[in-house]
Design an enzyme around this catalytic site. Structure first.
Site, PDB file in Angstrom:
ATOM      1  N   PRO A 119       2.082 -11.440  14.863  1.00  0.00           N
ATOM      2  CA  PRO A 119       2.959 -10.364  15.343  1.00  0.00           C
ATOM      3  C   PRO A 119       3.985  -9.891  14.307  1.00  0.00           C
ATOM      4  O   PRO A 119       4.550  -8.812  14.468  1.00  0.00           O
ATOM      5  CB  PRO A 119       3.654 -10.964  16.568  1.00  0.00           C
ATOM      6  CG  PRO A 119       3.376 -12.422  16.531  1.00  0.00           C
ATOM      7  CD  PRO A 119       2.152 -12.643  15.706  1.00  0.00           C
TER       8      PRO A 119
ATOM      9  N   ALA B 257      -1.117  -1.908   4.426  1.00  0.00           N
ATOM     10  CA  ALA B 257      -1.661  -0.540   4.374  1.00  0.00           C
ATOM     11  C   ALA B 257      -2.529  -0.494   3.121  1.00  0.00           C
ATOM     12  O   ALA B 257      -2.305   0.278   2.206  1.00  0.00           O
ATOM     13  CB  ALA B 257      -0.534   0.477   4.331  1.00  0.00           C
TER      14      ALA B 257
ATOM     15  N   GLY C 238      -3.623   2.557   8.804  1.00  0.00           N
ATOM     16  CA  GLY C 238      -4.359   3.371   7.825  1.00  0.00           C
ATOM     17  C   GLY C 238      -5.817   2.951   7.733  1.00  0.00           C
ATOM     18  O   GLY C 238      -6.394   2.429   8.697  1.00  0.00           O
TER      19      GLY C 238
ATOM     20  N   SER D 286      -3.086 -10.017  14.347  1.00  0.00           N
ATOM     21  CA  SER D 286      -3.026 -11.236  15.156  1.00  0.00           C
ATOM     22  C   SER D 286      -1.763 -12.042  14.847  1.00  0.00           C
ATOM     23  O   SER D 286      -1.404 -12.935  15.607  1.00  0.00           O
ATOM     24  CB  SER D 286      -4.285 -12.087  14.932  1.00  0.00           C
ATOM     25  OG  SER D 286      -4.493 -12.300  13.545  1.00  0.00           O
TER      26      SER D 286
ATOM     27  N   GLY E  90       0.837  -1.203   0.000  1.00  0.00           N
ATOM     28  CA  GLY E  90       0.000   0.000   0.000  1.00  0.00           C
ATOM     29  C   GLY E  90       0.861   1.239   0.000  1.00  0.00           C
ATOM     30  O   GLY E  90       1.687   1.428   0.889  1.00  0.00           O
TER      31      GLY E  90
ATOM     32  N   GLY F 219     -19.434   6.840   2.071  1.00  0.00           N
ATOM     33  CA  GLY F 219     -18.540   6.159   2.997  1.00  0.00           C
ATOM     34  C   GLY F 219     -17.637   5.165   2.310  1.00  0.00           C
ATOM     35  O   GLY F 219     -17.740   4.927   1.102  1.00  0.00           O
TER      36      GLY F 219
ATOM     37  N   ALA G 233      -0.342   5.537   5.000  1.00  0.00           N
ATOM     38  CA  ALA G 233       0.308   4.788   6.076  1.00  0.00           C
ATOM     39  C   ALA G 233       1.526   4.018   5.556  1.00  0.00           C
ATOM     40  O   ALA G 233       2.557   3.933   6.228  1.00  0.00           O
ATOM     41  CB  ALA G 233      -0.691   3.832   6.726  1.00  0.00           C
TER      42      ALA G 233
ATOM     43  N   GLY H 190      -5.629   0.208   2.680  1.00  0.00           N
ATOM     44  CA  GLY H 190      -6.590   1.284   2.471  1.00  0.00           C
ATOM     45  C   GLY H 190      -8.040   0.853   2.474  1.00  0.00           C
ATOM     46  O   GLY H 190      -8.410  -0.161   3.085  1.00  0.00           O
TER      47      GLY H 190
ATOM     48  N   CYS I 145      -6.796  13.461   0.912  1.00  0.00           N
ATOM     49  CA  CYS I 145      -7.691  14.492   1.461  1.00  0.00           C
ATOM     50  C   CYS I 145      -7.729  15.740   0.594  1.00  0.00           C
ATOM     51  O   CYS I 145      -8.592  16.592   0.771  1.00  0.00           O
ATOM     52  CB  CYS I 145      -7.228  14.912   2.850  1.00  0.00           C
ATOM     53  SG  CYS I 145      -6.836  13.536   3.906  1.00  0.00           S
TER      54      CYS I 145
END
Lengths: 567, 567
Positions: free
Chosen positions: A287, A119, A293, A285, A9, A255, A13, A121, A44
């Site tokens: 590690p 990341a 993000g 879950s 991604g 949304g 992030a 999205g 944004c």
């Protein structure tokens, strides 16, 4: 051997995690995988690009000094390998490798990892209605989408419907309406009010009033049933339960949903919101696999419950924490109040923490107050009003939410509320912070201080008040009560509430003229902002009246049949 | 019998205490005594009135809806008796009465009290120099002074010297320079820099640079020896240790001293600062006598030591607390960081907590970082830079001070710092608050977040940096070191540091060209804001260089021989 870090991604992030990991671990091998054409861009900023306020889409992908963050930039400056136009199709957690497909050549490959970052999205949600796949129906999920929407407007789309009155939908409405194109903009929101979840109804009404004044065609409580096309398959009508609108372009802004397919297929735990669950170190879950993000959920500071906040600011914070932890750090993401702010023409609207509706719904015993005031000294030129609604927990007296709207400086006060909620301040503490003051910046007692003191007065039983919606309901039910306007004759001349039960006695005369008022009727006082309403309540109580209150915010926040621009 | 409350002082804390006491105790007899002509005015607005930005002095005494707060207003609206043009000359604590003189009639009287409030304010300090009593030499202590200064400018004073480069002196300089009169303005400050105590030198230098660019004649480290007059006793020259200036008007703005004579004569305890000592309930050493506003001292939140902060915001907070407590409440004033903000032409400057100089001087082990950045998204039109300096306690990692200057939105970030310091936040916490973000309001990682992260990098030993003053000192000492400019060729073309030890290698080429640099010399990197300087430091360290650092803030905050307006 150096650590192999793979990041899937490349928007927010992901690149942030990569850059931070590089700084903390100069020896790591870092590879970033992105399926799209563009890297590290400011999603944004897309609404502002569409309206032309941002001229070129490259500006959204550049550093502040104008360096475009492309694959070369990442390689030369940060020694990060970029695989662009490449999709990660599977994570093999046992072998610790990611299966890839090059979207240009369809070539398949595998890349091993020691640490992996998701990341991935989010994707715009598409409501399941007929016509969603017509031409000229867009979503705003990627920079490609933004370019397509701007191109459609440039090529002549003039009747534009935006489905969804949330943050992005409204920013887009403003941007299109403010563009060089002479467009009609419709915003259709299924809920009763715009910015649902962010503002309580009486605050949202103020935003709606402003949008309507700015020629946005606003339809709330309207469910879109279908989109209809012409013979060439281009959208030409939007049909709701109550009406239909001729359109030549539709943008769906209802949304987003987290992209969790890779994670789900790899057996990683998803959370209650449907997004990937992560711990405070941003680990999934597994590690060895981090996620951040728009694809993960966070924790609400007040409720302790999971929340989904797909925001650029949050994604960047995630990225840095992940980057540090990839390099052996132990940084943690705190629970957060959930903050949002938006500029809509001359109106700013912000919110943090819980709205009163949401807090009540969740079982909190809440108390709130609506308090308008100038954003700087009233004698200083250019001062503008802001309207603050504070929400507190009645038992602990802690601030749990704040909403601020108005043409004035909402931004400053919203961050004060964010800090207060984040640090667990009571409204009593909030009333005495040594906030920045000089006439060009604030009032001697800042608007937030004033709002906090007002809420304390209500908490302590000194101020007896109701909100504007309660007054409106009483009026609509034709209840017997007096609306006592305590403003000056001049103010009363300029604008007044148009109801038969209004009596006008300026506060300065109220002490002498209180005998004109009946003691057996409920009296609800108000003035411009209800400071004089409050004083009047105390004064009348002292004169033996025992059913008096004032309505919060006064005529300045009355969202109904009054032209408050004249106040 | 109703409680007799007497309040001495009618500007800020006094009227506020009176109004609040009335709201909390409708039966009390409240009398307010004021020796001047004006009541309840915004003293902080006086500089803006003098320059004409505030048209009429009445605006400073009005409510936001334009009601003048005169004796009638207080009587009719608040049932508070005003004795104006009346001086309190003695407090008889045994008899619990105050001796008064009417300044119009010289009539003497006594007024009994159950509770007394001293809000006697402050008086401008007059330096003991010859000529201070000449005509056209003013102080700015009261509204009468403000009217006199404005009248003098209107009547033709054109060469105006302001003694003192503190908050009020500089506000006045801006206001006069921006007025309709074509005036020459001199500011003479005895200390090395303007805004002493509020800004560290390298931050003050940026403000000074701006003032000079706006045609303010700034003389720092200059002690005024005398004022000289002409035959008619009007001031015509100001003489310092190093120079003399022809003037036709002088305003003395060298601070204020608390008015404590009444309190001292009554045997009330004074504090270390010379102001009246009060406890957290704002009671003096006599529990029936409260004091607030410019005549009392407070407690610094960080040091726990007394501070004297004669500010309108503080006075208003005092007034409310006293008002509540007069009516039987138990409200407390918290210790405070000490916050100040000022607008000077296109530059804003704010400070809260301790400066680095002050904190070091007091024995704190401090660490600081200077971090410039845009106040909103760099692609959003109208964004402006702000420069943040954070000061933290090295051991606890708590923020103990912040200074912010620049044309951008200083106001928002300063309050974030106020809140962080007040609530005891570490810089690690400061880096992860969920601050308000949308492109018109902030960057995705807000400037404060970015500054906090930068300071964390320094605390953790990742970032190795020095401030601009240290670099300048090395240059002045002609030390051997390399100044490595990592900006783009285009940026380098536009403006550069004019020193012979500058080498220019853009960051994107640094990995390949690092062999051009000597490993045995100290290298100090920089770029526009030193983000690339920081990346370059890490990159070179990874290439085996072990004496590299960057200088904080980059060329954007270099306060010396560079025209930073071109950056």
């Amino acid at each position: 051997m150096s650590k192999k870090i793979v990041i899937i991604g490349g928007v927010a992030a992901g690149p942030k995690a990569a850059a931070r990991a590089r700084r903390c671990d100069p020896k790591a091998e870092i590879t970033l995988i992105e399926q799209g054409d563009f890297l590290s861009y400011a999603g944004c900023g897309m609404p502002f690009y569409i309206g032309g306020m941002v001229k070129e889409h490259q500006e959204l992908m550049s550093t502040p000094v104008g360096i475009v963050r492309d694959a070369n930039f990442f390689k030369n400056v940060k020694d990060i390998d970029i695989l662009s136009r490449t999709r990660a199709v599977k994570i093999d957690r046992e072998k610790k490798e990611v299966h890839l497909v090059n979207l240009n050549t369809s070539e398949k490959s595998c890349i091993p990892y020691d640490k992996l970052v998701l990341a991935t999205g989010s994707t715009p949600f598409l409501p399941p209605i007929p016509g969603i796949d017509l031409q000229q129906v867009f979503v705003l999920g990627s920079l490609n989408d933004a370019v397509a929407i701007r191109t459609a407007a440039a090529e002549g789309a003039r009747k534009i419907a935006i489905m969804g009155g949330g943050l992005i939908g409204l920013e887009l409405a403003e941007s299109l309406k403010s563009s060089e194109y002479d467009v009609e903009v419709y915003v259709i929101e299924m809920q009763e009010h715009v910015l649902p979840g962010m503002l309580d109804p009486e605050m949202a009404l103020l935003v709606e009033k402003h949008l309507i004044a700015k020629d946005i065609n606003l339809l709330t409580s309207e469910k879109v049933l279908s989109l209809e096309g012409n013979n060439e398959g281009r959208v030409q009508r939007l049909v709701t339960e109550n009406t239909s609108i001729d359109v030549d372009m539709v943008v769906i802004s209802t949304g987003v949903r987290p992209n969790v397919e890779l994670a789900r297929a790899a057996g990683l735990k998803l959370g209650q919101t449907g997004a990937i669950a992560v711990n405070e170190y941003m680990q999934t879950s597994d590690p060895d696999i981090y996620a951040g993000g728009d694809c993960v959920e966070g924790i609400n500071l007040i409720t302790g419950k999971p929340i989904y906040t797909p925001m650029g600011s949050v994604a960047n914070r995630h990225g840095r924490i992940i980057g540090s932890n990839l390099a052996g750090g132990r940084e943690t993401i705190p629970a957060m109040p959930g903050t949002a702010i938006v500029k809509l023409f001359a109106m700013n609207a912000g919110s943090t923490g819980l709205t009163e509706s949401r807090a009540s719904h969740m079982g909190y015993e809440v108390i709130s107050f609506i308090c308008p005031g100038p954003d700087r000294a009233h004698f200083y030129p250019g001062n503008n009003p802001i309207i603050i609604k504070l929400v507190a927990d009645k038992k602990t007296r802690k601030l749990i939410g704040a909403q601020i709207v108005g043409p004035g400086d909402v931004n400053k006060r919203l961050d004060v509320a964010v800090m207060a909620i984040s640090m667990g301040a009571t409204v009593d503490q909030l009333a005495n912070f040594d906030l920045a003051y000089a006439p060009p910046f604030a009032t001697a007692l800042d608007a937030m201080t004033h709002a906090a003191n007002s809420l304390r007065n209500k908490l302590d039983g000194l101020a007896k008040s109701v909100g504007p919606l309660e007054v409106k309901e009483k009026l609509d039910r034709q209840e017997e009560f007096i609306l006592l306007d305590t403003r000056t004759p001049k103010e009363y001349q300029e604008v007044r509430l148009p109801y038969p039960n209004v009596i006008h006695i300026p506060l300065g005369q109220l002490r002498k003229r209180s005998s004109e008022l009946p003691k057996d009727k409920e009296i609800i006082l108000f003035c411009k902002v209800s400071m004089r309403g409050y004083e009047g309540q105390l004064l009348l109580e002292n004169e033996g009246f025992n059913n008096v209150k004032f309505f919060e915010g006064g005529i300045a926040v009355w969202p109904f049949e009054v032209d408050t621009t004249k106040i």
